[in-house]
Design an enzyme around this catalytic site. Structure first.
Site, PDB file in Angstrom:
ATOM      1  CG  ASP A   7      -0.394   0.311   2.521  1.00  0.00           C
ATOM      2  OD1 ASP A   7       0.849   0.455   2.615  1.00  0.00           O
ATOM      3  OD2 ASP A   7      -1.163   0.419   3.493  1.00  0.00           O
ATOM      4  CB  CYS A  63       0.977  -2.110   4.816  1.00  0.00           C
ATOM      5  SG  CYS A  63       0.912  -2.923   6.427  1.00  0.00           S
ATOM      6  CB  THR A  65       2.904  -1.509  10.966  1.00  0.00           C
ATOM      7  OG1 THR A  65       1.643  -2.032  10.507  1.00  0.00           O
ATOM      8  CG2 THR A  65       2.708  -0.142  11.571  1.00  0.00           C
ATOM      9  CG  HIS A  96      11.803 -24.031  12.299  1.00  0.00           C
ATOM     10  ND1 HIS A  96      12.119 -23.838  13.625  1.00  0.00           N
ATOM     11  CD2 HIS A  96      12.848 -24.729  11.762  1.00  0.00           C
ATOM     12  CE1 HIS A  96      13.292 -24.389  13.889  1.00  0.00           C
ATOM     13  NE2 HIS A  96      13.770 -24.922  12.767  1.00  0.00           N
ATOM     14  CG  HIS A 131      10.161 -27.774  11.468  1.00  0.00           C
ATOM     15  ND1 HIS A 131       9.983 -27.193  12.706  1.00  0.00           N
ATOM     16  CD2 HIS A 131      11.469 -28.120  11.385  1.00  0.00           C
ATOM     17  CE1 HIS A 131      11.143 -27.165  13.348  1.00  0.00           C
ATOM     18  NE2 HIS A 131      12.061 -27.727  12.568  1.00  0.00           N
TER      19      HIS A 131
HETATM   20  C1  RB5 Z   1      -1.980   3.105   6.082  1.00  0.00           C
HETATM   21  O1  RB5 Z   1      -1.985   4.422   6.535  1.00  0.00           O
HETATM   22  C2  RB5 Z   1      -1.556   2.162   7.203  1.00  0.00           C
HETATM   23  O2  RB5 Z   1      -2.597   2.011   8.100  1.00  0.00           O
HETATM   24  C3  RB5 Z   1      -1.110   0.846   6.628  1.00  0.00           C
HETATM   25  O3  RB5 Z   1      -0.062   1.055   5.761  1.00  0.00           O
HETATM   26  C4  RB5 Z   1      -0.616  -0.196   7.607  1.00  0.00           C
HETATM   27  O4  RB5 Z   1       0.366   0.299   8.445  1.00  0.00           O
HETATM   28  C5  RB5 Z   1      -1.621  -0.994   8.310  1.00  0.00           C
HETATM   29  O5  RB5 Z   1      -1.333  -1.939   9.061  1.00  0.00           O
END
Ligand code: RB5
Length: 143
Positions: A7, A63, A65, A96, A131
């Site tokens: 994203d 994304c 995080t 694993h 595993h």
């Molecule tokens: C987008 O702003 C953000 O929420 C997305 O990239 C991500 O971090 C979600 O887990």
């Protein structure tokens, strides 16, 4: 084949990882986005559907995080998506867990570590054995 998607929060990191893939001769398909705001579950779905076409395919999802996109990916039957923030996890999730998708956070992980994690992820085979028994138990949870 490798499928990569992100994203807007993972876009800059995707560019760095594609540089690594290009300079190391990997074949891959970029499933978007191109920096515009998108909803990460849509990208997870696109990438994971391609990954599931053959056992050897791998996915890379990014994304902000890495959390949202890994949550979405792991809802799809057959996907074992590993959110990684360190090299050891990226290696052992192949050894694993037979992870078929690696997820990372564009706002939490620097390009240098991301490249090292991707490199070990793509070069490590599943160990099988005990595993495999555990992976089969994960598969049972999907039913
Ligand atoms: C987008 O702003 C953000 O929420 C997305 O990239 C991500 O971090 C979600 O887990």
């Amino acid at each position: 084949m490798i499928y990569i998607g992100c994203d807007h929060g993972g876009y800059q990191l995707k560019l760095e990882l594609m540089k690594y893939l290009d300079s190391n001769g990997f074949e891959y398909t970029d499933m978007g986005c191109d920096g515009e705001a998108v909803d990460y579950p849509d990208i997870a779905e696109k990438v994971c559907k391609k990954v599931l076409e053959t056992e050897e395919n791998k996915g890379i999802l990014l994304c902000g995080t890495g959390i949202g996109i890994s949550m979405a990916a792991n809802k799809i039957k057959g996907i074992r998506a590993a959110l990684c923030a360190d090299w050891f996890s990226a290696k052992f999730t192949r050894l694993h867990n037979d992870a078929n998708v690696i997820c990372m956070g564009g706002r939490t992980t620097g390009a240098g570590s991301a490249v090292e994690m991707l490199d070990v992820f793509l070069h490590t085979e599943f160990e099988g054995g005990r595993h495999a028994v555990r992976i089969n138990k994960i598969k049972k949870l999907e039913d």
